[in-house]
Write an enzyme that holds these catalytic residues in place. Sequence first.
Site, PDB file in Angstrom:
ATOM      1  N   CYS A  66      70.906 -32.460  59.291  1.00  0.00           N
ATOM      2  CA  CYS A  66      71.003 -31.268  60.421  1.00  0.00           C
ATOM      3  C   CYS A  66      70.303 -31.976  61.444  1.00  0.00           C
ATOM      4  O   CYS A  66      69.892 -33.239  61.583  1.00  0.00           O
ATOM      5  CB  CYS A  66      70.009 -30.172  59.715  1.00  0.00           C
ATOM      6  SG  CYS A  66      68.190 -30.415  59.492  1.00  0.00           S
ATOM      7  N   SER A  67      69.822 -31.357  62.494  1.00  0.00           N
ATOM      8  CA  SER A  67      69.282 -31.998  63.654  1.00  0.00           C
ATOM      9  C   SER A  67      67.949 -32.807  63.406  1.00  0.00           C
ATOM     10  O   SER A  67      67.905 -34.115  63.973  1.00  0.00           O
ATOM     11  CB  SER A  67      69.112 -30.952  64.854  1.00  0.00           C
ATOM     12  OG  SER A  67      70.273 -30.384  65.239  1.00  0.00           O
TER      13      SER A  67
END
Length: 165
Positions: A66-67
């Site tokens: 994810c980020s």
Amino acid sequence: MKVGVAADHGGFTMKERLAQSLRNAGYEVTDFGADSLDPTDDYPDFVIPLAQSVARGEMERGIALCSSGVGASIVANKVQGVRAALVHDNFSAHQGVEDDDMNVLCLGSLVVGYAQAWELVSSFLTARFSGAERHRRRLAKVAAVERGELPEMEEPHHPVAKGTV
């Protein structure tokens, strides 16, 4: 080796690149999504199926993005039998497998660049659990907690002054 990959929109582009590199390196890759870049998607929708597949033994290892990698790590560790860690350095990428039998590597696509991510993935996938007694003992305690059994813990191995925090 069967490797699963999963990412939300934050990790989508890096997941696509890593999956292709893994295939080129001879790994059997299963992509758990996202299948397209959708800024409204949610990482649990992709990371949970990946983690479940790893826990069932269908995938030997998993890579979740994810980020930041934090959300992917949190949700992956909610699945019994998964030992996921957010990793940003090469030592932890292999040591997590060697000592802790880590089976899901979590990466933040906004934290590490692609070259570093590939190095971390390579270290993670080539590492093997040592099987040392002390590591098995520790993992048995982790498994007991997953089953809802809180084991009796030994006293800490460091002196703590009574009444201090």
